[in-house]
Design a protein around this motif. Structure first.
Motif, PDB file in Angstrom:
ATOM      1  N   ASP A 283       0.931  -1.165   0.036  1.00  0.00           N
ATOM      2  CA  ASP A 283       0.080   0.102   0.070  1.00  0.00           C
ATOM      3  C   ASP A 283       0.928   1.469   0.045  1.00  0.00           C
ATOM      4  O   ASP A 283       1.071   1.851   1.122  1.00  0.00           O
ATOM      5  N   LEU A 284       0.991   1.894  -1.241  1.00  0.00           N
ATOM      6  CA  LEU A 284       2.069   2.940  -1.100  1.00  0.00           C
ATOM      7  C   LEU A 284       1.605   4.220  -0.765  1.00  0.00           C
ATOM      8  O   LEU A 284       2.377   4.884  -0.443  1.00  0.00           O
ATOM      9  N   MET A 357      11.112   6.182  -0.240  1.00  0.00           N
ATOM     10  CA  MET A 357      10.134   7.411  -0.515  1.00  0.00           C
ATOM     11  C   MET A 357      10.754   8.146  -1.397  1.00  0.00           C
ATOM     12  O   MET A 357       9.768   8.756  -2.104  1.00  0.00           O
ATOM     13  N   ARG A 358      11.935   8.655  -1.294  1.00  0.00           N
ATOM     14  CA  ARG A 358      12.389   9.424  -2.199  1.00  0.00           C
ATOM     15  C   ARG A 358      12.347   9.142  -3.921  1.00  0.00           C
ATOM     16  O   ARG A 358      12.048   9.805  -4.505  1.00  0.00           O
ATOM     17  N   ALA A 359      12.649   7.865  -4.022  1.00  0.00           N
ATOM     18  CA  ALA A 359      12.457   7.097  -5.117  1.00  0.00           C
ATOM     19  C   ALA A 359      11.101   7.356  -5.794  1.00  0.00           C
ATOM     20  O   ALA A 359      10.808   7.529  -6.821  1.00  0.00           O
ATOM     21  N   LEU A 360      10.074   6.964  -4.980  1.00  0.00           N
ATOM     22  CA  LEU A 360       8.837   6.764  -5.274  1.00  0.00           C
ATOM     23  C   LEU A 360       8.135   8.329  -5.536  1.00  0.00           C
ATOM     24  O   LEU A 360       7.422   8.465  -6.555  1.00  0.00           O
ATOM     25  N   ASP A 361       8.795   9.208  -4.735  1.00  0.00           N
ATOM     26  CA  ASP A 361       8.286  10.556  -5.296  1.00  0.00           C
ATOM     27  C   ASP A 361       8.980  11.219  -6.297  1.00  0.00           C
ATOM     28  O   ASP A 361       8.175  12.045  -7.231  1.00  0.00           O
ATOM     29  N   GLU A 362       9.853  10.690  -6.941  1.00  0.00           N
ATOM     30  CA  GLU A 362      10.400  10.962  -8.283  1.00  0.00           C
ATOM     31  C   GLU A 362      10.092  10.306  -9.363  1.00  0.00           C
ATOM     32  O   GLU A 362      10.730  10.413 -10.494  1.00  0.00           O
ATOM     33  N   GLY A 363       9.165   9.174  -9.050  1.00  0.00           N
ATOM     34  CA  GLY A 363       8.741   8.353 -10.157  1.00  0.00           C
ATOM     35  C   GLY A 363       9.724   7.324 -10.564  1.00  0.00           C
ATOM     36  O   GLY A 363       9.575   6.712 -11.601  1.00  0.00           O
ATOM     37  N   ALA A 364      10.614   6.855  -9.643  1.00  0.00           N
ATOM     38  CA  ALA A 364      11.510   6.004 -10.143  1.00  0.00           C
ATOM     39  C   ALA A 364      11.576   4.686  -8.973  1.00  0.00           C
ATOM     40  O   ALA A 364      12.404   3.858  -9.247  1.00  0.00           O
ATOM     41  N   GLY A 365      10.611   4.637  -8.327  1.00  0.00           N
ATOM     42  CA  GLY A 365      10.527   3.786  -7.456  1.00  0.00           C
ATOM     43  C   GLY A 365       9.749   2.288  -7.756  1.00  0.00           C
ATOM     44  O   GLY A 365       9.292   2.511  -8.926  1.00  0.00           O
ATOM     45  N   PRO A 366       9.543   1.409  -7.092  1.00  0.00           N
ATOM     46  CA  PRO A 366       8.940  -0.015  -7.472  1.00  0.00           C
ATOM     47  C   PRO A 366       7.567   0.513  -7.745  1.00  0.00           C
ATOM     48  O   PRO A 366       6.809   0.780  -7.230  1.00  0.00           O
ATOM     49  N   CYS A 367       6.809  -0.095  -8.768  1.00  0.00           N
ATOM     50  CA  CYS A 367       5.468  -0.273  -9.306  1.00  0.00           C
ATOM     51  C   CYS A 367       4.860  -1.479  -9.895  1.00  0.00           C
ATOM     52  O   CYS A 367       4.043  -1.317 -10.692  1.00  0.00           O
ATOM     53  N   ASP A 368       5.572  -2.661  -9.680  1.00  0.00           N
ATOM     54  CA  ASP A 368       5.194  -3.752 -10.312  1.00  0.00           C
ATOM     55  C   ASP A 368       4.030  -4.338  -9.670  1.00  0.00           C
ATOM     56  O   ASP A 368       3.830  -4.511  -8.276  1.00  0.00           O
ATOM     57  N   PRO A 369       2.939  -4.511 -10.354  1.00  0.00           N
ATOM     58  CA  PRO A 369       1.424  -5.137  -9.673  1.00  0.00           C
ATOM     59  C   PRO A 369       1.646  -6.283  -8.860  1.00  0.00           C
ATOM     60  O   PRO A 369       0.898  -6.763  -8.064  1.00  0.00           O
ATOM     61  N   GLY A 370       3.000  -6.990  -9.240  1.00  0.00           N
ATOM     62  CA  GLY A 370       3.081  -8.410  -8.350  1.00  0.00           C
ATOM     63  C   GLY A 370       3.461  -7.829  -6.756  1.00  0.00           C
ATOM     64  O   GLY A 370       2.790  -8.512  -5.897  1.00  0.00           O
ATOM     65  N   GLU A 371       4.383  -7.015  -6.659  1.00  0.00           N
ATOM     66  CA  GLU A 371       4.596  -6.710  -5.345  1.00  0.00           C
ATOM     67  C   GLU A 371       4.102  -5.273  -4.777  1.00  0.00           C
ATOM     68  O   GLU A 371       4.083  -5.170  -3.498  1.00  0.00           O
ATOM     69  N   VAL A 372       3.337  -4.801  -5.474  1.00  0.00           N
ATOM     70  CA  VAL A 372       2.640  -3.477  -5.264  1.00  0.00           C
ATOM     71  C   VAL A 372       1.244  -3.540  -5.481  1.00  0.00           C
ATOM     72  O   VAL A 372       0.641  -4.124  -6.578  1.00  0.00           O
ATOM     73  N   LEU A 409       1.340   4.078 -16.861  1.00  0.00           N
ATOM     74  CA  LEU A 409       1.428   2.732 -16.629  1.00  0.00           C
ATOM     75  C   LEU A 409       0.359   2.121 -15.679  1.00  0.00           C
ATOM     76  O   LEU A 409      -0.088   1.200 -15.610  1.00  0.00           O
ATOM     77  N   VAL A 410       0.268   3.183 -14.658  1.00  0.00           N
ATOM     78  CA  VAL A 410      -0.768   3.035 -13.813  1.00  0.00           C
ATOM     79  C   VAL A 410      -2.210   2.528 -14.034  1.00  0.00           C
ATOM     80  O   VAL A 410      -2.665   1.721 -13.752  1.00  0.00           O
ATOM     81  N   ARG A 416      -4.668  -5.303 -13.152  1.00  0.00           N
ATOM     82  CA  ARG A 416      -3.590  -6.166 -12.245  1.00  0.00           C
ATOM     83  C   ARG A 416      -3.319  -5.518 -10.771  1.00  0.00           C
ATOM     84  O   ARG A 416      -3.214  -6.525 -10.191  1.00  0.00           O
ATOM     85  N   PHE A 417      -3.469  -4.172 -10.718  1.00  0.00           N
ATOM     86  CA  PHE A 417      -3.304  -3.789  -9.320  1.00  0.00           C
ATOM     87  C   PHE A 417      -4.510  -4.442  -8.599  1.00  0.00           C
ATOM     88  O   PHE A 417      -4.512  -4.360  -7.354  1.00  0.00           O
ATOM     89  N   ARG A 418      -5.712  -4.307  -9.274  1.00  0.00           N
ATOM     90  CA  ARG A 418      -6.975  -4.769  -8.474  1.00  0.00           C
ATOM     91  C   ARG A 418      -6.833  -6.266  -7.991  1.00  0.00           C
ATOM     92  O   ARG A 418      -7.248  -6.560  -7.207  1.00  0.00           O
ATOM     93  N   GLU A 419      -6.259  -6.964  -8.894  1.00  0.00           N
ATOM     94  CA  GLU A 419      -6.043  -8.612  -8.813  1.00  0.00           C
ATOM     95  C   GLU A 419      -5.169  -8.591  -7.571  1.00  0.00           C
ATOM     96  O   GLU A 419      -5.386  -9.556  -6.672  1.00  0.00           O
ATOM     97  N   ALA A 420      -3.891  -7.915  -7.582  1.00  0.00           N
ATOM     98  CA  ALA A 420      -2.988  -7.842  -6.521  1.00  0.00           C
ATOM     99  C   ALA A 420      -3.558  -7.677  -5.300  1.00  0.00           C
ATOM    100  O   ALA A 420      -3.322  -8.333  -4.216  1.00  0.00           O
TER     101      ALA A 420
END
Length: 479
Positions: A283-284, A357-372, A409-410, A416-420
């Protein structure tokens, strides 16, 4: 009649050949491409045994063995002036319910006589109703595009809350004590799932009704927030993010007891952030709210992460950790106590959560529906609402492109996010009071009271920031 048809063999042999060619060009025929011809029926008449067809009229003609193709070519001479000496025989007028399913394959729309599969169910009066599943476990239905009609809100109405009543004052002491005990009864993993459930509902990822889907024209809020008519949803998400961060900061600054109590509150927030990170609850938005509370100026101080990173360059291990903690300009004694009493939580906050958190704010963090399960949408929401990006111009342009690409992408991966999210919440049964305490409406009433909750958001935010500043100064005054 038989002599006439035998003299013109194209009547009986050419029709099956044409039907077989046409069925192969349809989508139903693509399933059998590359298979032997014997396993691929060309028409509905050829898929049924001869015994299944009632003998009416001249149906014996339909069962004649096809003649060679050479005879068909001879019958199609241009000098004949016509293709056939007689019109093709009509198929037998037999109800499709009487035709057995001999092939074992489902019926296709290119069959001559469509077959209706037999329905095998429980007899009337002996139905076995299944227990109704929660709304967050319901499967998404296939739907077509619908033109958006109005803006949609996913925040439930401010109904009377069990912990607050119809009227309440801001920060009632009894309610705060009840909430403190309620959160202590649940471990961080359980609180993270409660927060994920409420965040999915507030974002419009789970629990979206058909009426809401029809009004917004898309299937989920992850798609809606990128569209022009998603303005109301974007404002609600920004308010929820800030409100959760204020409540988290209050959990620390409201501890007027011993120093260890405030350090334990910091540790609880760090453990909750670890339970919300990718790979765990995923839950980001909830992670961003908790990190916003820990990094709030009244809790952490005004010195930024960039300044701290520059001062620890070239250091490693224990020296780097000590240098990072020296950057705290507020609640210094509380953060030092956290380092002494809960070292693992302190190091996880500095070395793992803050860079993430810094990477997420810059749009470079993890965003794969498998782990997110629920992606970090705050940067795109702020950008679409007209907020400027911080930093130098060249860096802000790159960040702008990354943020917009991540938003695309989101929206594309919303199913896929809904399934995760549904997979993580499968079998989860929330605590009613804890779930209520994490909703935006409850937190709004808790922090500003029943009367102040209706004030504009900017006014409410400014007033509560002043309250947190007073609490912070009271705990550890500036020297």
């Amino acid at each position: 009649m038989e002599r006439t048809l035998l003299a013109n063999p194209g009547t009986t042999a050419h029709c099956p050949a044409r039907a077989r060619k046409r069925s192969d060009s349809q989508p139903a025929g693509l399933e059998h491409m590359g298979q032997p011809t014997a396993d691929h029926p060309g028409s509905g008449a050829s898929t049924m045994p001869a015994s299944a067809l009632p003998r009416t009229g001249s149906d014996s003609v339909l069962l004649k063995v096809p003649v060679p193709l050479g005879s068909i070519a001879d019958s199609l001479r241009a000098s004949d002036g016509q293709l056939h000496a007689k019109a093709p025989t009509k198929p037998p007028r037999t109800s499709s319910l009487m035709l057995p399913d001999a092939s074992g394959r489902p019926p296709t729309y290119c069959e001559l006589v469509p077959r209706v599969p037999r329905v095998q169910g429980t007899p009337a009066g002996h139905s076995c109703p299944e227990p109704e599943a929660p709304w967050w476990e319901a499967e998404e239905e296939d739907r077509c595009f619908a033109r958006p009609q109005a803006e949609v809100s996913f925040c439930p109405p401010d109904n009377p809350f069990g912990l607050l009543g119809s009227q309440n004052r801001p920060l009632e002491t009894e309610v705060l004590h009840t909430l403190h005990g309620l959160f202590l009864e649940h471990h961080p993993g359980s609180i993270a799932l409660h927060l994920l459930l409420v965040d999915c509902q507030a974002t419009g990822l789970l629990g979206v009704t058909k009426a809401q889907q029809g009004a917004m024209g898309v299937a989920s809020g992850l798609e809606l927030l990128t569209l022009p008519h998603g303005h109301r949803l974007r404002l609600e998400l920004l308010e929820r993010l800030e409100t959760l961060a204020l409540a988290g900061a209050l959990a620390v600054l409201g501890c007027a007891g011993p120093l260890e109590e405030r350090a334990a509150a910091l540790r609880g927030l760090v453990e909750l952030a670890l339970a919300l990170r990718p790979g765990a609850a995923g839950d980001l938005p909830g992670l961003a709210a908790v990190m916003g509370a820990l990094l709030m100026p009244q809790v952490r101080g005004k010195r930024g992460w960039e300044e701290a990173r520059e001062q620890v360059m070239g250091k490693s291990g224990e020296e780097a950790g000590s240098a990072l903690f020296l950057q705290v300009s507020r609640l210094e004694r509380t953060w030092r106590q956290l380092r002494r009493s809960h070292t693992e939580a302190a190091l996880a906050f500095e070395q793992e959560l803050k860079p993430l958190m810094r990477a997420l704010d810059e749009g470079a963090g993890p965003c794969d529906p498998g782990e997110v399960a629920l992606p970090h949408v705050a940067p795109a929401v702020r950008l679409l609402e007209g907020e400027e990006l911080p930093g130098p111009l060249d860096e802000s342009c790159e960040r702008l492109l990354r943020t917009l690409h991540r938003a695309r992408l989101v929206a594309r991966d919303a199913p896929r996010f809904r399934e995760a999210a549904a997979r993580r919440l499968r079998g989860f049964r929330p605590h009613p009071e804890l779930r209520e305490a994490l909703t935006t409406g409850f937190l709004r009433r808790l922090l500003w009271g029943s009367q102040g909750a209706g004030a504009p958001w900017a006014t409410r935010l400014e007033k509560f920031q002043r309250v947190l500043t007073v609490l912070s100064q009271r705990l550890e005054p500036d020297h």
